[in-house]
Scaffold this motif. Structure first.
Motif, PDB file in Angstrom:
ATOM      1  N   THR A 144     -20.014 -37.025  26.771  1.00  0.00           N
ATOM      2  CA  THR A 144     -20.870 -36.914  25.598  1.00  0.00           C
ATOM      3  C   THR A 144     -20.304 -35.896  24.611  1.00  0.00           C
ATOM      4  OG1 THR A 144     -22.826 -37.481  26.912  1.00  0.00           O
ATOM      5  CG2 THR A 144     -23.212 -36.435  24.780  1.00  0.00           C
ATOM      6  N   LEU A 145     -19.772 -34.800  25.119  1.00  0.00           N
ATOM      7  CA  LEU A 145     -19.166 -33.788  24.258  1.00  0.00           C
ATOM      8  C   LEU A 145     -17.957 -34.354  23.511  1.00  0.00           C
ATOM      9  CD1 LEU A 145     -18.895 -30.884  23.236  1.00  0.00           C
ATOM     10  CD2 LEU A 145     -17.537 -30.377  25.277  1.00  0.00           C
ATOM     11  N   VAL A 146     -17.063 -35.034  24.218  1.00  0.00           N
ATOM     12  CA  VAL A 146     -15.865 -35.598  23.587  1.00  0.00           C
ATOM     13  C   VAL A 146     -16.242 -36.632  22.535  1.00  0.00           C
ATOM     14  CG1 VAL A 146     -13.797 -37.002  23.976  1.00  0.00           C
ATOM     15  CG2 VAL A 146     -14.371 -35.154  25.561  1.00  0.00           C
ATOM     16  N   SER A 314     -23.088 -46.799  21.848  1.00  0.00           N
ATOM     17  CA  SER A 314     -23.624 -46.085  20.680  1.00  0.00           C
ATOM     18  C   SER A 314     -23.420 -46.888  19.400  1.00  0.00           C
ATOM     19  CB  SER A 314     -22.961 -44.711  20.554  1.00  0.00           C
ATOM     20  OG  SER A 314     -21.582 -44.824  20.289  1.00  0.00           O
ATOM     21  N   ARG A 315     -22.305 -47.635  19.302  1.00  0.00           N
ATOM     22  CA  ARG A 315     -22.064 -48.448  18.102  1.00  0.00           C
ATOM     23  C   ARG A 315     -23.013 -49.640  18.033  1.00  0.00           C
ATOM     24  NH1 ARG A 315     -19.321 -43.909  18.588  1.00  0.00           N
ATOM     25  NH2 ARG A 315     -17.594 -43.704  17.114  1.00  0.00           N
ATOM     26  N   LEU A 316     -23.367 -50.202  19.179  1.00  0.00           N
ATOM     27  CA  LEU A 316     -24.332 -51.297  19.182  1.00  0.00           C
ATOM     28  C   LEU A 316     -25.709 -50.786  18.757  1.00  0.00           C
ATOM     29  CD1 LEU A 316     -25.188 -54.200  19.774  1.00  0.00           C
ATOM     30  CD2 LEU A 316     -25.477 -53.550  22.180  1.00  0.00           C
ATOM     31  N   LEU A 317     -26.125 -49.651  19.306  1.00  0.00           N
ATOM     32  CA  LEU A 317     -27.411 -49.064  18.913  1.00  0.00           C
ATOM     33  C   LEU A 317     -27.420 -48.728  17.424  1.00  0.00           C
ATOM     34  CD1 LEU A 317     -27.968 -46.627  21.929  1.00  0.00           C
ATOM     35  CD2 LEU A 317     -29.057 -48.841  21.552  1.00  0.00           C
ATOM     36  N   TYR A 318     -26.308 -48.183  16.943  1.00  0.00           N
ATOM     37  CA  TYR A 318     -26.174 -47.844  15.522  1.00  0.00           C
ATOM     38  C   TYR A 318     -26.313 -49.085  14.648  1.00  0.00           C
ATOM     39  CZ  TYR A 318     -23.456 -47.006  11.230  1.00  0.00           C
ATOM     40  OH  TYR A 318     -23.021 -46.949   9.933  1.00  0.00           O
ATOM     41  N   PRO A 340     -21.939 -41.927  15.000  1.00  0.00           N
ATOM     42  CA  PRO A 340     -23.395 -42.095  15.103  1.00  0.00           C
ATOM     43  C   PRO A 340     -23.932 -41.132  16.159  1.00  0.00           C
ATOM     44  CG  PRO A 340     -22.282 -43.896  16.205  1.00  0.00           C
ATOM     45  CD  PRO A 340     -21.206 -43.081  15.553  1.00  0.00           C
ATOM     46  N   ILE A 341     -24.224 -39.922  15.744  1.00  0.00           N
ATOM     47  CA  ILE A 341     -24.466 -38.830  16.677  1.00  0.00           C
ATOM     48  C   ILE A 341     -25.704 -39.038  17.535  1.00  0.00           C
ATOM     49  CG2 ILE A 341     -25.698 -37.477  14.925  1.00  0.00           C
ATOM     50  CD1 ILE A 341     -23.329 -36.120  17.673  1.00  0.00           C
ATOM     51  N   ASN A 342     -26.810 -39.507  16.935  1.00  0.00           N
ATOM     52  CA  ASN A 342     -28.034 -39.694  17.718  1.00  0.00           C
ATOM     53  C   ASN A 342     -27.869 -40.801  18.756  1.00  0.00           C
ATOM     54  OD1 ASN A 342     -29.248 -37.662  16.336  1.00  0.00           O
ATOM     55  ND2 ASN A 342     -30.607 -38.943  15.111  1.00  0.00           N
ATOM     56  N   ALA A 343     -27.199 -41.887  18.370  1.00  0.00           N
ATOM     57  CA  ALA A 343     -26.962 -42.985  19.307  1.00  0.00           C
ATOM     58  C   ALA A 343     -26.063 -42.517  20.453  1.00  0.00           C
ATOM     59  CB  ALA A 343     -26.332 -44.166  18.578  1.00  0.00           C
ATOM     60  N   THR A 344     -25.099 -41.666  20.138  1.00  0.00           N
ATOM     61  CA  THR A 344     -24.201 -41.141  21.164  1.00  0.00           C
ATOM     62  C   THR A 344     -24.950 -40.255  22.154  1.00  0.00           C
ATOM     63  OG1 THR A 344     -22.307 -41.181  19.654  1.00  0.00           O
ATOM     64  CG2 THR A 344     -22.146 -39.724  21.558  1.00  0.00           C
ATOM     65  N   LEU A 345     -25.795 -39.375  21.639  1.00  0.00           N
ATOM     66  CA  LEU A 345     -26.558 -38.481  22.513  1.00  0.00           C
ATOM     67  C   LEU A 345     -27.569 -39.256  23.357  1.00  0.00           C
ATOM     68  CD1 LEU A 345     -27.199 -35.504  20.047  1.00  0.00           C
ATOM     69  CD2 LEU A 345     -25.514 -35.625  21.905  1.00  0.00           C
ATOM     70  N   SER A 351     -27.841 -42.739  30.293  1.00  0.00           N
ATOM     71  CA  SER A 351     -26.897 -42.892  31.401  1.00  0.00           C
ATOM     72  C   SER A 351     -27.177 -41.878  32.500  1.00  0.00           C
ATOM     73  CB  SER A 351     -25.460 -42.717  30.898  1.00  0.00           C
ATOM     74  OG  SER A 351     -25.142 -43.689  29.933  1.00  0.00           O
ATOM     75  N   LEU A 352     -27.501 -40.648  32.107  1.00  0.00           N
ATOM     76  CA  LEU A 352     -27.793 -39.605  33.084  1.00  0.00           C
ATOM     77  C   LEU A 352     -29.046 -39.950  33.891  1.00  0.00           C
ATOM     78  CD1 LEU A 352     -27.267 -36.811  34.293  1.00  0.00           C
ATOM     79  CD2 LEU A 352     -28.580 -35.826  32.397  1.00  0.00           C
ATOM     80  N   ILE A 353     -30.114 -40.326  33.184  1.00  0.00           N
ATOM     81  CA  ILE A 353     -31.378 -40.658  33.863  1.00  0.00           C
ATOM     82  C   ILE A 353     -31.200 -41.870  34.771  1.00  0.00           C
ATOM     83  CG2 ILE A 353     -33.740 -41.461  33.496  1.00  0.00           C
ATOM     84  CD1 ILE A 353     -33.715 -39.832  30.872  1.00  0.00           C
TER      85      ILE A 353
END
Length: 468
Positions: A144-146, A314-318, A340-345, A351-353
């Protein structure tokens, strides 16, 4: 080079950073597919195919070549992020596009969670002192950081990781070939054809499992708004990655099939622990080789593979949020990083949950794998139909080979595979699709029916995406 005005024709501004070259797309696709992906699911494919694992992968390549060709046709017609969501929505109808996006979400949203889980379980097996959840949190945090920093860093990291995977694969191929020459294992072509076990339905069922290794070549289409070379470059990269990865998959599964220490036991009992490939590697080169393959597979799935999967999701969500078919906050783009920062986060959080939850289930990996494969194949079916409807029905194309024959053949092959897929996957996948239909009905009922800009005659430019 790309046309700087191509997005304007559809009512969108160029917000993502166009920095990717053909080599970046190739590296992205190969890392997403993972050149050593069969190592993790070899035992399952071997058992499902009656020992004909190489044949399952060969048919998988043949089937998906038609899919890659259809992707190339549609990305030229609609050069933007969103993949099947955009192609079906613009090629047929926005409502169909929504359902296609909903189905492929089953693939894209679940894939990172599955990859993190498989990698974390494998690392825990190798280093028992570190719990599964610690590995999982670490993998998610790093990726997520990268991905939040920007697409260039993602591309650079994945290229380095790809080199490492290819080195590990090269070592296995050399050691395995040397072992067979030295008389270990058994030289045979049974991995391609065994008359005692062969049936078309058996192989189709095995292909539905093996297709997990191929998922990723289609993710390249998600980068249509971030490549310098335009839509033709996307299509070429998808085809090249698919064929190259397919050759590597066939080679390693053929060698592993000849080195399996207990073929009868694997066919009868399956591979519940996912160690069949590592056992074959161990019989060829000793325990060090088995450990190397296991650790390399875990790292490959947990870092570069999950990293690029997170980018695609994230690009699909965006793309869907930009068209107001998902919550608007997912369309926000970081001005400084052009991602797309919000979609990435959100992708990282889901994924974590998901990974932590499925880690508590004994059938977590099997359940996620079957759902992902089903969602991907149904989306591919919709893609083939989109090519025919858009080009032949709407645009009156007479290029019968590209716009009718190729997508029709691809559709028939994949439809047969879907019919012979895992029954539980069919039921859960159809249940997800039914939920999508209910969501779509809710959108219509509340006056928010799916609408894609640029479909009507020329519309004025509008900003669908907020910027941070």
């Amino acid at each position: 080079m790309y046309d700087p005005d191509e997005l304007l024709r559809y009512g969108y501004q160029q917000e993502l950073s166009r920095q990717l070259r053909f080599r970046d797309l190739m590296a992205y696709g190969l890392v997403y597919m993972v050149p050593i992906a069969p190592m993790a699911i070899f035992g399952s494919v071997y058992a499902a195919s009656g020992g004909m694992a190489a044949l399952a992968y060969a048919i998988g390549v043949a089937a998906l070549v038609f899919t890659a060709f259809s992707y190339a046709q549609m990305v030229k017609a609609f050069p933007m992020s969103g993949s099947v969501y955009n192609y079906a929505g613009r090629g047929m109808h926005p409502a169909v596009g929504f359902l296609a996006g909903w189905v492929i979400l089953l693939d894209y949203v679940l894939v990172p969670g599955l990859l993190y889980l498989v990698a974390s379980v494998a690392m825990h097996t190798t280093v028992p002192a570190v719990p599964v959840w610690v590995w999982l949190v670490g993998f998610v945090a790093v990726n997520t950081l990268v991905n939040s920093v920007g697409i260039r860093l993602t591309a650079a990291v994945t290229r380095v990781m790809l080199v490492g995977e290819l080195i590990v694969l090269g070592i296995f191929l050399v050691v395995a070939a040397a072992a067979l020459v030295a008389g270990k294992g058994r030289l045979s072509w049974e991995a391609f054809y065994n008359p005692q076990t062969f049936t078309w339905s058996l192989i189709a069922g095995a292909v539905s499992v093996a297709v997990l290794s191929f998922l990723g070549f289609d993710g390249i289409s998600m980068l249509a708004e971030e490549t310098r070379g335009g839509s033709r470059q996307i299509g070429r990269a998808m085809a090249a990655v698919l064929v190259l990865a397919g050759v590597l998959f066939i080679a390693q599964t053929w060698l592993a099939a000849m080195l399996v220490p207990d073929s009868a036991g694997l066919l009868q009992g399956g591979d519940p622990n996912g160690t069949a490939f590592y056992d074959a590697a161990g019989s060829a080169g000793g325990e060090w080789r088995a450990t190397l393959c296991a650790v390399a597979t875990a790292i490959a799935w947990g870092l570069p593979n999950s990293m690029v999967a997170q980018v695609a999701t994230s690009r699909l969500l965006y793309a869907m949020a930009r068209d107001r078919q998902l919550p608007r906050f997912l369309a926000k783009v970081s001005v400084r990083r052009s991602v797309p920062i919000n979609a990435t986060l959100l992708t990282g959080a889901v994924s974590l949950i998901l990974g932590l939850y499925t880690a508590t289930r004994t059938d977590g990996i099997t359940l996620l794998s079957s759902l992902i494969n089903f969602g991907a194949m149904v989306a591919f079916l919709v893609l083939h139909v989109s090519v025919v409807v858009h080009h032949v029905v709407r645009r009156r194309s007479r290029n019968w080979w590209a716009h009718l024959v190729m997508p029709a053949v691809g559709f028939v092959i994949l439809a047969y595979v879907v019919v012979n897929a895992n029954i539980a996957a069919q039921r859960l996948g159809l249940a997800w699709l039914a939920l999508g239909v209910l969501v779509l009905a809710g959108l219509y009922a509340t006056g928010r029916r799916p609408v894609l800009s640029g479909l009507a005659p020329v519309q004025p430019l509008r900003r669908d995406a907020e910027r941070v």
